[in-house]
Design a protein around this motif. Structure first.
Motif, PDB file in Angstrom:
ATOM      1  N   PRO A   1       0.815  -1.221   0.000  1.00 39.77           N
ATOM      2  CA  PRO A   1       0.000   0.000   0.000  1.00 39.77           C
ATOM      3  C   PRO A   1       0.849   1.272   0.000  1.00 39.77           C
ATOM      4  CG  PRO A   1      -0.809  -1.588   1.605  1.00 39.77           C
ATOM      5  CD  PRO A   1       0.533  -2.081   1.158  1.00 39.77           C
ATOM      6  N   PHE A   2       2.018   1.210   0.635  1.00 39.02           N
ATOM      7  CA  PHE A   2       2.913   2.374   0.656  1.00 39.02           C
ATOM      8  C   PHE A   2       3.827   2.357  -0.555  1.00 39.02           C
ATOM      9  CE2 PHE A   2       2.190   2.012   5.339  1.00 39.02           C
ATOM     10  CZ  PHE A   2       1.619   3.265   5.534  1.00 39.02           C
ATOM     11  N   MET A   3       4.055   3.536  -1.161  1.00 37.18           N
ATOM     12  CA  MET A   3       4.976   3.632  -2.284  1.00 37.18           C
ATOM     13  C   MET A   3       6.430   3.675  -1.835  1.00 37.18           C
ATOM     14  SD  MET A   3       2.973   6.266  -4.808  1.00 37.18           S
ATOM     15  CE  MET A   3       1.383   5.819  -5.523  1.00 37.18           C
ATOM     16  N   SER A   4       6.653   3.985  -0.568  1.00 39.13           N
ATOM     17  CA  SER A   4       7.995   3.956   0.007  1.00 39.13           C
ATOM     18  C   SER A   4       7.846   3.875   1.523  1.00 39.13           C
ATOM     19  CB  SER A   4       8.791   5.209  -0.366  1.00 39.13           C
ATOM     20  OG  SER A   4       8.255   6.349   0.280  1.00 39.13           O
ATOM     21  N   LYS A   5       8.876   3.411   2.181  1.00 39.03           N
ATOM     22  CA  LYS A   5       8.833   3.356   3.647  1.00 39.03           C
ATOM     23  C   LYS A   5       8.793   4.750   4.249  1.00 39.03           C
ATOM     24  CE  LYS A   5      10.920  -1.197   4.130  1.00 39.03           C
ATOM     25  NZ  LYS A   5      12.033  -2.019   4.677  1.00 39.03           N
ATOM     26  N   ALA A   6       9.334   5.720   3.511  1.00 41.17           N
ATOM     27  CA  ALA A   6       9.289   7.100   3.988  1.00 41.17           C
ATOM     28  C   ALA A   6       7.852   7.588   4.110  1.00 41.17           C
ATOM     29  CB  ALA A   6      10.079   8.003   3.048  1.00 41.17           C
ATOM     30  N   ALA A   7       6.978   7.113   3.195  1.00 35.27           N
ATOM     31  CA  ALA A   7       5.574   7.532   3.250  1.00 35.27           C
ATOM     32  C   ALA A   7       4.923   7.065   4.546  1.00 35.27           C
ATOM     33  CB  ALA A   7       4.816   6.986   2.046  1.00 35.27           C
ATOM     34  N   ALA A   8       5.294   5.879   5.007  1.00 34.90           N
ATOM     35  CA  ALA A   8       4.683   5.340   6.230  1.00 34.90           C
ATOM     36  C   ALA A   8       4.931   6.245   7.429  1.00 34.90           C
ATOM     37  CB  ALA A   8       5.212   3.935   6.496  1.00 34.90           C
ATOM     38  N   LYS A   9       6.015   6.988   7.388  1.00 38.16           N
ATOM     39  CA  LYS A   9       6.331   7.876   8.514  1.00 38.16           C
ATOM     40  C   LYS A   9       5.367   9.052   8.608  1.00 38.16           C
ATOM     41  CE  LYS A   9      11.235   6.646   8.289  1.00 38.16           C
ATOM     42  NZ  LYS A   9      12.615   7.136   8.025  1.00 38.16           N
ATOM     43  N   LEU A  10       4.599   9.279   7.553  1.00 38.25           N
ATOM     44  CA  LEU A  10       3.626  10.377   7.575  1.00 38.25           C
ATOM     45  C   LEU A  10       2.310   9.968   8.234  1.00 38.25           C
ATOM     46  CD1 LEU A  10       4.179  11.845   4.000  1.00 38.25           C
ATOM     47  CD2 LEU A  10       4.770  12.929   6.172  1.00 38.25           C
ATOM     48  N   VAL A  11       2.171   8.685   8.603  1.00 39.06           N
ATOM     49  CA  VAL A  11       0.941   8.201   9.227  1.00 39.06           C
ATOM     50  C   VAL A  11       1.101   8.195  10.743  1.00 39.06           C
ATOM     51  CG1 VAL A  11      -0.727   6.323   9.378  1.00 39.06           C
ATOM     52  CG2 VAL A  11       0.481   6.734   7.224  1.00 39.06           C
ATOM     53  N   GLU A  12       0.287   9.006  11.413  1.00 40.80           N
ATOM     54  CA  GLU A  12       0.196   8.966  12.873  1.00 40.80           C
ATOM     55  C   GLU A  12      -0.978   8.071  13.248  1.00 40.80           C
ATOM     56  OE1 GLU A  12       0.861  12.965  14.903  1.00 40.80           O
ATOM     57  OE2 GLU A  12       0.118  13.545  12.923  1.00 40.80           O
ATOM     58  N   THR A  13      -0.858   7.361  14.332  1.00 43.00           N
ATOM     59  CA  THR A  13      -1.925   6.454  14.748  1.00 43.00           C
ATOM     60  C   THR A  13      -2.503   6.870  16.087  1.00 43.00           C
ATOM     61  OG1 THR A  13      -0.270   4.974  15.703  1.00 43.00           O
ATOM     62  CG2 THR A  13      -1.006   4.485  13.468  1.00 43.00           C
ATOM     63  N   GLY A  14      -3.737   6.455  16.331  1.00 42.36           N
ATOM     64  CA  GLY A  14      -4.398   6.762  17.597  1.00 42.36           C
ATOM     65  C   GLY A  14      -5.703   6.014  17.691  1.00 42.36           C
ATOM     66  N   ASN A  15      -6.563   6.454  18.604  1.00 44.52           N
ATOM     67  CA  ASN A  15      -7.876   5.818  18.775  1.00 44.52           C
ATOM     68  C   ASN A  15      -8.939   6.881  18.988  1.00 44.52           C
ATOM     69  OD1 ASN A  15      -8.546   6.079  21.837  1.00 44.52           O
ATOM     70  ND2 ASN A  15      -6.397   5.433  21.769  1.00 44.52           N
ATOM     71  N   ILE A  16     -10.182   6.507  18.746  1.00 48.83           N
ATOM     72  CA  ILE A  16     -11.258   7.502  18.754  1.00 48.83           C
ATOM     73  C   ILE A  16     -11.717   7.876  20.164  1.00 48.83           C
ATOM     74  CG2 ILE A  16     -12.088   6.928  16.449  1.00 48.83           C
ATOM     75  CD1 ILE A  16     -14.302   5.284  17.730  1.00 48.83           C
ATOM     76  N   GLU A  17     -11.192   7.207  21.172  1.00 49.97           N
ATOM     77  CA  GLU A  17     -11.523   7.606  22.546  1.00 49.97           C
ATOM     78  C   GLU A  17     -10.578   8.702  23.023  1.00 49.97           C
ATOM     79  OE1 GLU A  17     -14.208   6.589  23.975  1.00 49.97           O
ATOM     80  OE2 GLU A  17     -14.632   5.227  22.315  1.00 49.97           O
ATOM     81  N   ASP A  18      -9.286   8.523  22.791  1.00 48.89           N
ATOM     82  CA  ASP A  18      -8.285   9.450  23.316  1.00 48.89           C
ATOM     83  C   ASP A  18      -7.913  10.561  22.337  1.00 48.89           C
ATOM     84  OD1 ASP A  18      -8.176   7.684  25.481  1.00 48.89           O
ATOM     85  OD2 ASP A  18      -6.539   6.532  24.577  1.00 48.89           O
ATOM     86  N   ASP A  19      -8.085  10.297  21.040  1.00 46.18           N
ATOM     87  CA  ASP A  19      -7.497  11.196  20.042  1.00 46.18           C
ATOM     88  C   ASP A  19      -8.504  11.846  19.105  1.00 46.18           C
ATOM     89  OD1 ASP A  19      -4.674  10.499  20.721  1.00 46.18           O
ATOM     90  OD2 ASP A  19      -5.307   8.525  20.026  1.00 46.18           O
ATOM     91  N   LEU A  20      -9.791  11.664  19.351  1.00 46.01           N
ATOM     92  CA  LEU A  20     -10.778  12.193  18.400  1.00 46.01           C
ATOM     93  C   LEU A  20     -10.690  13.715  18.286  1.00 46.01           C
ATOM     94  CD1 LEU A  20     -12.955  11.075  16.511  1.00 46.01           C
ATOM     95  CD2 LEU A  20     -14.652  11.706  18.246  1.00 46.01           C
ATOM     96  N   ALA A  21     -10.337  14.382  19.363  1.00 45.20           N
ATOM     97  CA  ALA A  21     -10.254  15.848  19.324  1.00 45.20           C
ATOM     98  C   ALA A  21      -9.198  16.323  18.333  1.00 45.20           C
ATOM     99  CB  ALA A  21      -9.950  16.404  20.715  1.00 45.20           C
ATOM    100  N   ARG A  22      -8.259  15.440  17.994  1.00 40.73           N
ATOM    101  CA  ARG A  22      -7.192  15.831  17.066  1.00 40.73           C
ATOM    102  C   ARG A  22      -7.695  15.993  15.633  1.00 40.73           C
ATOM    103  NH1 ARG A  22      -1.880  12.610  17.118  1.00 40.73           N
ATOM    104  NH2 ARG A  22      -1.354  14.426  15.826  1.00 40.73           N
ATOM    105  N   VAL A  23      -8.939  15.621  15.360  1.00 40.85           N
ATOM    106  CA  VAL A  23      -9.468  15.860  14.014  1.00 40.85           C
ATOM    107  C   VAL A  23      -9.531  17.357  13.725  1.00 40.85           C
ATOM    108  CG1 VAL A  23     -10.806  13.725  14.044  1.00 40.85           C
ATOM    109  CG2 VAL A  23     -11.917  15.881  14.676  1.00 40.85           C
ATOM    110  N   ALA A  24      -9.466  18.183  14.781  1.00 39.45           N
ATOM    111  CA  ALA A  24      -9.454  19.643  14.587  1.00 39.45           C
ATOM    112  C   ALA A  24      -8.195  20.097  13.858  1.00 39.45           C
ATOM    113  CB  ALA A  24      -9.573  20.352  15.937  1.00 39.45           C
ATOM    114  N   GLU A  25      -7.164  19.241  13.822  1.00 35.63           N
ATOM    115  CA  GLU A  25      -5.930  19.567  13.098  1.00 35.63           C
ATOM    116  C   GLU A  25      -6.074  19.326  11.593  1.00 35.63           C
ATOM    117  OE1 GLU A  25      -2.980  16.944  14.648  1.00 35.63           O
ATOM    118  OE2 GLU A  25      -3.425  17.423  16.750  1.00 35.63           O
TER     119      GLU A  25
END
Length: 768
Positions: A61-85
């Motif tokens: 799915p990734f075109m390079s391993k560098a692209a994977a570094k652009l993905v931050e992970t979280g969960n909708i209980e603790d991190d949903l407020a971050r959608v404001a970013e």
């Protein structure tokens, strides 16, 4: 229009994770969220696990391993407020209306004003999704239906509501088009939208017809595959690919949501064999097998399911009928009966849906070509059958004739007028097929003009503003003496009459390399002089391209291998489609690059500034890549391997590649000067010994065959500059002579010809 700088994807399943990866491939940061798992201390384990799986997946799915570094992970209980970013939120959770509506209610409280929200749903109407939401939320909401896998499938079906904000729709659409590389097709808010509505109907009709007519699945795939422009998987092979367990889910969804008089409903019937397969885990390639399987207990024997008995048996060879569609549906017996059963029902169904699932026939044709990889859309297929003959046969069988078939009469759905392709609208008038701004297609240029020059292997076109396009036209765009001859003439023409040249074509692959079939034929008749002439002719043509008095930009998409890669290495700049697979693969067939690729690739590494100084580092890097026939699996990876330079461009959307390459060529025109010839400083015989030791190490570990070592030594001799102990200065001409000598020696070896013959007959390398 404000750019989309960050995206949030909620739902880290196969689709959601794939969408997040494609956003990252575009160089845009993405936040990937999922639920908190019931067990375990890591509350973001689901999203993190999705990224880890994608890094190991093939196809990636990734075109390079560098692209994977652009993905931050979280969960909708603790991190949903971050959608404001984020500027765009993509919901890709389970297809349950209650869960989606609950999530939207939570998003409404935390998203910033104006943030676009879209659902990746394929079954739930937009009107149901937005029930109970505020006017502001409704204005920013739309459906963006990606196809799996999101990196590779070009179709994006977009559904907008009557209250969707046009500016929001345009902003998201532009990002999906230009950054994510998708063709946006507008669909109406109906079940299954366009591609799945017709595509799943097509599959069900075909399965029913094959069962009713007593066809073997290989026969059905042969009839319903290549003659109809369907991918080589055929119908049953495609079901295995997408997952047989998906079929009853789609059928149930459509049965629950479509009007009871819809023709789709009549196709839905119990298929006990399919139910049994699913229950026993035979769900296709992702399971123990499907309609086809590999029987490992029987020596990896290929087997197919007998639709009558439900038992597996060895596959049988079924030849695809060599007939045009009108003759195919008229054939006596099961062949014609099956072809008409499929085409008659599916094409008339598609015709009945114009205005219901999409505004025009172009959207329907595009959706089927991009979403199901059909070569022709439904209305292009009707044109091949003849619209009048098609309608008359439906009427003669007492079947409904869709209104648009009556409108077209004895005409066609598409026609060319004034150098433009036009389509029949619901109003009975013909309208221009309009491309989005910034899209230039060679197929459109061809409608309005004739080539400046052409032969059986290539053509030169005027694409406007003083820019020429050199196009390969042979099978698989294989390169031969005929192409090289026209290239020389094209260079002379552009030098005197135009400003710049783009090397580009709209085939499935830029070029698979030199025509190995011709080389094998020449070897079999001992025409060594002809082979030497081809090698030297290629070297001369490519250097003429490199030192032409005008800029040359190559624009690859798909495979650019061997000689196809070498033409890129000789270009002033490259504008590559993101899905370009580039490599110098000659060693895989027992040869060495013979058209200047060795010197050009070393020069790339020397000038990159990425390696320590001295004669050995660049040579070692080139040897490592070329001797292993390494192919970059994306344009991003090609930059890492230096098949593309740091400042070469990457175009995500295939439709925009020619326009981007043309713009790049024009930008180089003012003040253009050809490059200075390189001077190589190479390590000589001592360097060759060092490279030989490395190859022998691979041999001892079982990673290289006996003949791999021989071929690697020939390559090492070229890359290190010959047999002198330390070569101080080697000219470009000296490098070409070394290449040519090594190529001619290897081509005379029967072990090389065994590799070439195996590649031509099986498409796979021979490990001799």
């Amino acid at each position: 229009m404000e750019p989309i700088r960050k995206v949030c994807v909620i739902g880290a399943g196969t689709m959601g994770a794939g969408i997040a990866a494609q956003v990252a491939n575009a160089g845009v940061p993405v936040l990937l969220l999922d639920i908190v798992p019931r067990e375990g201390a890591n509350r973001s384990a689901i999203a993190e696990g999705a990224v880890a799986r994608m890094l190991k997946a093939d196809p990636a799915p990734f075109m390079s391993k560098a692209a994977a570094k652009l993905v931050e992970t979280g969960n909708i209980e603790d991190d949903l407020a971050r959608v404001a970013e984020c500027d765009w939120i993509v919901e890709a959770i389970i297809e349950r209306l209650d869960l989606k509506q609950d999530l939207y209610a939570r998003l409404e409280k935390v998203r910033k004003a104006g943030t676009a929200v879209s659902s990746n749903t394929s079954t739930i109407p937009l009107g149901r999704l937005i029930e109970g939401r505020s006017e502001a939320f409704v204005a920013d909401f739309l459906i963006t239906h990606f196809f799996n896998p999101p990196r590779y499938m070009q179709l994006l079906e977009m559904v907008v509501g009557p209250k969707s904000d046009p500016a929001t729709v345009a902003r998201v659409g532009a990002f999906i088009d230009r950054a994510m590389g998708k063709r946006v097709v507008l669909a109406k808010d109906t079940p299954g939208f366009i591609a799945n509505r017709i595509g799943s109907y097509w599959l069900q009709v075909a399965v029913n017809a094959a069962t009713d007519l007593g066809l073997a699945i290989e026969e059905a795939d042969a009839i319903g595959g290549k003659p109809m422009g369907v991918p080589k998987t055929g119908i049953f092979g495609l079901l295995d690919l997408v997952g047989i367990d998906l079929m009853p889910l789609l059928l149930k969804s459509f049965a629950d949501t479509l009007p009871k008089d819809d023709p789709y409903i009549a196709t839905v019937r119990p298929i006990p064999l399919v139910e049994k397969m699913i229950a026993e885990g035979y769900t296709g390639r992702k399971g123990k097998g499907g309609f086809y399987r590999i029987n490992r207990e029987a020596g990896k024997r290929k087997e197919a399911l007998d639709l009558a008995t439900g038992e597996y048996r060895p596959t049988i060879k079924a030849e695809a009928p060599r007939a045009k569609l009108p003759q195919l549906v008229a054939m006596p017996g099961k062949t014609g009966d099956f072809a008409w059963a499929v085409l008659g029902q599916v094409l008339s169904y598609a015709a009945s849906l114009v205005g219901t699932i999409a505004d025009d026939i172009v959207a329907i044709d595009d959706a089927m070509k991009l979403g199901y990889n059909w070569k022709y859309g439904p209305f292009e297929l009707i044109d091949q059958l003849g619209a009048k003959a098609f309608a008359e046969r439906l009427a003669s069988e007492g079947r409904p004739v869709p209104a648009i078939l009556a409108t077209v009469g004895d005409g066609s759905f598409y026609r060319v007028e004034g150098g433009k392709r036009r389509y029949l609208g619901l109003d009975g008038a013909y309208h221009d097929v309009v491309r989005p701004d910034g899209v230039l297609l060679l197929e459109d240029v061809k409608l309005a003009s004739k080539p400046i020059m052409k032969n059986g292997a290539a053509a030169l076109w005027d694409i406007g503003d003083g820019v020429a396009c050199f196009e390969f036209t042979s099978k698989m765009n294989a390169l031969d003496g005929e192409m090289l001859g026209l290239l020389g003439k094209a260079i002379a023409h552009v030098a005197t009459s135009m400003k710049a040249m783009v090397v580009y074509n709209e085939g499935g692959n830029f070029s698979a390399g030199a025509n190995l079939g011709l080389a094998l034929f020449a070897v079999n008749i001992a025409a060594w002089g002809e082979i030497d002439k081809l090698v030297s002719g290629g070297q001369q043509a490519y250097k003429a391209l490199k030192y032409a008095p005008f800029p040359v930009v190559s624009a690859p998409a798909g495979l650019a291998l061997g000689g196809g890669c070498e033409i890129l290495l000789h270009s002033d700049a490259i504008q590559a489609h993101a899905e370009s697979y580039i490599g110098l693969v000659e060693c895989g067939v027992g040869l060495v690059p013979g058209w200047g690729g060795c010197g050009e690739y070393i020069d790339r590494w020397v000038k990159s500034g990425l390696l320590p100084r001295g004669p050995m580092p660049a040579v070692a890097k080139a040897f490592e890549t070329i001797s292993t026939a390494t192919v970059a699996k994306s344009a991003a990876e090609a930059k890492e391997l230096l098949f593309l330079r740091k400042d070469d461009g990457i175009t995500m959307n295939r439709d925009r590649l020619l326009a981007d390459a043309k713009a790049r060529a024009l930008a180089l025109v003012d003040g253009y000067k050809p490059p200075e010839p390189p001077v190589f400083r190479l390590p000589g015989a001592s360097g060759r010994v060092a490279l030989g030791m490395a190859a022998e190490g691979f041999h001892k570990r079982g990673l290289a065959t006996d003949y791999d070592v021989v071929v690697s030594d020939a390559l090492a001799g070229v890359l290190t500059g010959g047999d002198a102990d330390l070569v101080d200065v080697v000219s470009e001409e000296d490098m070409l002579a070394l290449e040519r000598a090594a190529f001619m020696k290897r081509v005379r070896d029967p072990r090389t010809m065994a590799r070439v013959e195996t590649m031509l007959t099986t498409g796979k390398p021979l490990r001799n």
